[in-house]
Motif scaffolding. Structure first.
Motif, PDB file in Angstrom:
ATOM      1  N   GLU A  63       0.835  -1.208   0.000  1.00  0.00           N
ATOM      2  CA  GLU A  63       0.000   0.000   0.000  1.00  0.00           C
ATOM      3  C   GLU A  63       0.866   1.254   0.000  1.00  0.00           C
ATOM      4  O   GLU A  63       0.585   2.227  -0.713  1.00  0.00           O
ATOM      5  CB  GLU A  63      -0.938   0.000   1.210  1.00  0.00           C
ATOM      6  N   GLU A  64       1.939   1.250   0.787  1.00  0.00           N
ATOM      7  CA  GLU A  64       2.846   2.396   0.832  1.00  0.00           C
ATOM      8  C   GLU A  64       3.514   2.597  -0.524  1.00  0.00           C
ATOM      9  O   GLU A  64       3.668   3.728  -0.995  1.00  0.00           O
ATOM     10  CB  GLU A  64       3.894   2.178   1.922  1.00  0.00           C
ATOM     11  N   GLU A  66       2.321   1.757  -3.472  1.00  0.00           N
ATOM     12  CA  GLU A  66       1.317   2.296  -4.395  1.00  0.00           C
ATOM     13  C   GLU A  66       1.118   3.793  -4.152  1.00  0.00           C
ATOM     14  O   GLU A  66       1.005   4.575  -5.099  1.00  0.00           O
ATOM     15  CB  GLU A  66      -0.004   1.545  -4.233  1.00  0.00           C
ATOM     16  N   THR A  67       1.085   4.187  -2.900  1.00  0.00           N
ATOM     17  CA  THR A  67       0.935   5.597  -2.562  1.00  0.00           C
ATOM     18  C   THR A  67       2.107   6.409  -3.102  1.00  0.00           C
ATOM     19  O   THR A  67       1.928   7.485  -3.702  1.00  0.00           O
ATOM     20  CB  THR A  67       0.836   5.781  -1.038  1.00  0.00           C
ATOM     21  N   LEU A  68       3.312   5.905  -2.909  1.00  0.00           N
ATOM     22  CA  LEU A  68       4.507   6.607  -3.397  1.00  0.00           C
ATOM     23  C   LEU A  68       4.535   6.656  -4.912  1.00  0.00           C
ATOM     24  O   LEU A  68       4.979   7.656  -5.501  1.00  0.00           O
ATOM     25  CB  LEU A  68       5.774   5.945  -2.838  1.00  0.00           C
ATOM     26  N   ASP A  70       1.928   6.800  -6.835  1.00  0.00           N
ATOM     27  CA  ASP A  70       0.946   7.815  -7.217  1.00  0.00           C
ATOM     28  C   ASP A  70       1.515   9.224  -7.035  1.00  0.00           C
ATOM     29  O   ASP A  70       1.268  10.115  -7.845  1.00  0.00           O
ATOM     30  CB  ASP A  70      -0.337   7.657  -6.385  1.00  0.00           C
ATOM     31  N   ILE A  71       2.268   9.426  -5.970  1.00  0.00           N
ATOM     32  CA  ILE A  71       2.834  10.737  -5.689  1.00  0.00           C
ATOM     33  C   ILE A  71       3.912  11.084  -6.726  1.00  0.00           C
ATOM     34  O   ILE A  71       3.987  12.202  -7.219  1.00  0.00           O
ATOM     35  CB  ILE A  71       3.420  10.795  -4.262  1.00  0.00           C
TER      36      ILE A  71
END
Length: 77
Positions: A63-64, A66-68, A70-71
């Motif tokens: 999840e982390e 994927e978040t990174l 996206d950023i």
């Protein structure tokens, strides 16, 4: 002179000792196998617990990631 009766009694005594030793050895092996199975169950439970913890940790890291992604990914407007 040793008679047949005395020889039979001595042989019987030795045979009894051998049988007794074999039975004691069998009991020892049974207990050792039982203890081995108990330790194996404990080890498997420990591994299953560790797997569960690592699966949760892995999910959080995915999840982390994927978040990174996206950023950091360029945004198409």
């Amino acid at each position: 002179m040793i008679t047949y009766t005395k020889l039979t009694l001595v042989s019987l005594s030795v045979a009894c000792k051998i049988v007794l030793f074999a039975l004691l050895l069998l009991l020892f092996f049974r207990e050792a196998a039982k203890e081995c199975r108990r330790r194996k169950k404990e080890y498997v439970k420990c591994l299953e617990s560790r797997v569960a913890v690592l699966e949760v940790q892995n999910k959080k890291l995915i999840e982390e990631l994927e978040t990174l992604k996206d950023i950091c990914s360029p945004k198409a407007d």
